[in-house]
Design an enzyme around this catalytic site. Sequence first.
Site, PDB file in Angstrom:
ATOM      1  N   ASP A 107     -16.383  32.469 -49.910  1.00  0.00           N
ATOM      2  CA  ASP A 107     -17.575  31.712 -49.935  1.00  0.00           C
ATOM      3  C   ASP A 107     -18.594  31.183 -49.772  1.00  0.00           C
ATOM      4  O   ASP A 107     -19.434  32.226 -48.938  1.00  0.00           O
ATOM      5  CB  ASP A 107     -16.600  31.546 -48.100  1.00  0.00           C
ATOM      6  CG  ASP A 107     -17.313  30.059 -47.413  1.00  0.00           C
ATOM      7  OD1 ASP A 107     -18.144  28.546 -48.246  1.00  0.00           O
ATOM      8  OD2 ASP A 107     -16.067  29.877 -46.912  1.00  0.00           O
ATOM      9  N   ASP A 209     -19.383  26.067 -50.374  1.00  0.00           N
ATOM     10  CA  ASP A 209     -19.199  25.032 -48.722  1.00  0.00           C
ATOM     11  C   ASP A 209     -20.598  23.610 -49.349  1.00  0.00           C
ATOM     12  O   ASP A 209     -21.296  24.016 -49.900  1.00  0.00           O
ATOM     13  CB  ASP A 209     -20.210  26.188 -48.226  1.00  0.00           C
ATOM     14  CG  ASP A 209     -20.695  25.734 -46.665  1.00  0.00           C
ATOM     15  OD1 ASP A 209     -19.345  25.270 -45.473  1.00  0.00           O
ATOM     16  OD2 ASP A 209     -21.437  25.429 -46.384  1.00  0.00           O
ATOM     17  N   GLU A 258     -23.763  23.162 -62.914  1.00  0.00           N
ATOM     18  CA  GLU A 258     -24.330  24.235 -63.484  1.00  0.00           C
ATOM     19  C   GLU A 258     -24.073  25.388 -62.653  1.00  0.00           C
ATOM     20  O   GLU A 258     -23.548  26.064 -63.639  1.00  0.00           O
ATOM     21  CB  GLU A 258     -25.978  23.876 -62.433  1.00  0.00           C
ATOM     22  CG  GLU A 258     -27.225  24.072 -63.249  1.00  0.00           C
ATOM     23  CD  GLU A 258     -28.533  23.329 -63.579  1.00  0.00           C
ATOM     24  OE1 GLU A 258     -29.047  25.461 -62.765  1.00  0.00           O
ATOM     25  OE2 GLU A 258     -28.598  22.562 -62.604  1.00  0.00           O
ATOM     26  N   HIS A 339     -10.270  26.572 -40.863  1.00  0.00           N
ATOM     27  CA  HIS A 339     -11.587  26.676 -40.007  1.00  0.00           C
ATOM     28  C   HIS A 339     -12.068  25.142 -38.919  1.00  0.00           C
ATOM     29  O   HIS A 339     -12.702  26.256 -38.312  1.00  0.00           O
ATOM     30  CB  HIS A 339     -12.517  27.508 -40.221  1.00  0.00           C
ATOM     31  CG  HIS A 339     -13.737  27.458 -41.665  1.00  0.00           C
ATOM     32  ND1 HIS A 339     -13.246  26.856 -42.193  1.00  0.00           N
ATOM     33  CD2 HIS A 339     -14.752  27.360 -40.555  1.00  0.00           C
ATOM     34  CE1 HIS A 339     -13.931  26.666 -43.283  1.00  0.00           C
ATOM     35  NE2 HIS A 339     -14.729  26.687 -42.471  1.00  0.00           N
ATOM     36  N   ASP A 340     -12.202  24.339 -39.810  1.00  0.00           N
ATOM     37  CA  ASP A 340     -13.441  23.194 -39.029  1.00  0.00           C
ATOM     38  C   ASP A 340     -11.700  22.304 -38.409  1.00  0.00           C
ATOM     39  O   ASP A 340     -13.077  21.005 -37.823  1.00  0.00           O
ATOM     40  CB  ASP A 340     -13.913  22.508 -40.073  1.00  0.00           C
ATOM     41  CG  ASP A 340     -14.653  23.668 -40.930  1.00  0.00           C
ATOM     42  OD1 ASP A 340     -15.398  23.978 -39.897  1.00  0.00           O
ATOM     43  OD2 ASP A 340     -15.219  23.335 -41.687  1.00  0.00           O
TER      44      ASP A 340
END
Length: 541
Positions: A107, A209, A258, A339-340
Amino acid sequence: MNQMNKSKNWYRDAVVYQIYPRSFYDTSSSGIGNINGITAKLDYLKGGPEGLGIDAIWISPIFTSPMADFGYDVANYTDIDPIFGTIKDFKNLLEQAHARNIRVILDFVPNHTSDKHPWFIESASTRDNPKRDWYTWRDPAVDNGPPNNWLSYFRGSAWQYSEATGQYYLHSFLTKQADLNWDNPEVREAMKQAMRFWLDMGVDGFRVDAVDGLSKDAELRDEPLAPYHDPAVRPYNYTDLLHPFSRDGPHLYERLNEMASVMAEYDNRFMINEAHPKGDDIVVGYAEYYAAIDPDNSAPFNFQCIYLPWQANAFRSYIDHFQSTMLPNYTPIYTLGNHDEPRLASRIGIPATRTAAMLLLTLPGMPFMYYGDEIGIENVAIFPDQVRDPFAEPGKGRDPERTPMQWDASANAGFTNGQPWLPVAADYAERNVAVQLANNASLLHLYKSLLKFRKSSVALREGSYQSIDCGEQIFGYIRKNESHSLVILLNFSDQAQPLPESLQLEEIMLSTISNRSIQNSAWLEPHEGQIRGLKLSDFNC
Ligand code: BGC
């Protein structure tokens, strides 16, 4: 030792299992899960006789962190937090995972660092520090308040005043999560170096994230109030503002490209962006992401299936629309939990979790499962003194979906010998991995059967998608390649549903009801999902 299947583009159809590391398995008796705990459970995930059969794991952040947002506040991008272990432990995990042909996705948190990151400490020290411009600093407004009206996603202003230098810094999340200034090329270079550190080690990809914040309005203009908000009724909060300036700025795609180009420096790596496209038609927003950011190295997460009402028509029309935008080199990313978000089983009810399992594992692309959903863990009630999530208002927050994995009926569900950092679900003695492994009719067995089926079916992994009309309550679709055609039939209702006579179906190859008799196969039982062969000669598709 590295037995990894070298197949190119492994990610196109890989099933990914998200691990929230604090809650997976604790080998140190600290009450918090660790890296060695993940390694210890790899055979459960794949490899051992009881293996679930997933292809990859995504591990929520394990980097050095004060844990204000449980790892989403990074203080060193190239080291492991001692709570979770060491670089040596991680290398061992990587080796052991690869030996089982499990890919490892980390992550990556590029939008912000911890306020304890040495970069921020330097930046905050003096106005002329060389790292000053690595973050966004501004003078107070004329009333000495914050420089503009931007809000933190968590709560309050997005600006925090710093006495030392008499300016405010920007933070889209907690005050302890300072936003990096991606307009600064040195920042971009530092982040790319951090990515290379893990890619050099052999990591297979990143979940990236909160990417929306990587480009912001250069003039930091005030954001408009949402039209539905009436300031006379209550003060505004994050959702009462529109966010044309603090998110999705003009350089967003360029910056994600990028990062994608760093992935392209390596063989066979992939990144999945936590994107929240704006606009009236979110599918158009996703399509823009796919078109703009190298789809051979990245894809946006598609979160909509978490938010849709559990209704056949809603899923059919959304997925039809989404799939209609998918080109051959795009990887669709479906998920039903993370997890949210509140637990899947609590959102749709336990009986529907079997239907949901079949849905997730029979759609095209790269499905993401959330740890514990394979045994139907529900939201766990958190008392006020047990709240850990900094986002939580009393009675709210994300703790309920982050509780310890339920391995067996022993103390703390076999998760830890210590005091678990969040409470274990009250029903753990009945709902756990050991109990479900011993029961052929369990949800866990269904997941295993579906994963096995998917592995053996090129039509499911690579075939086309086309929905079919099966009435209001059934979501049906065909997955087809040159040699096979499968029809998936999902009853979203709690009533038995007749199948349309026009469908010329072959026998049931897999049902969500483990001991289903093939008698009465002209019906779907309540909540039942079926995979069947299709007699194509009789069906025009
Ligand atoms: C993560 C959250 C985290 C936030 C800030 C996200 O979207 O999924 O768990 O709190 O970013 O990093």
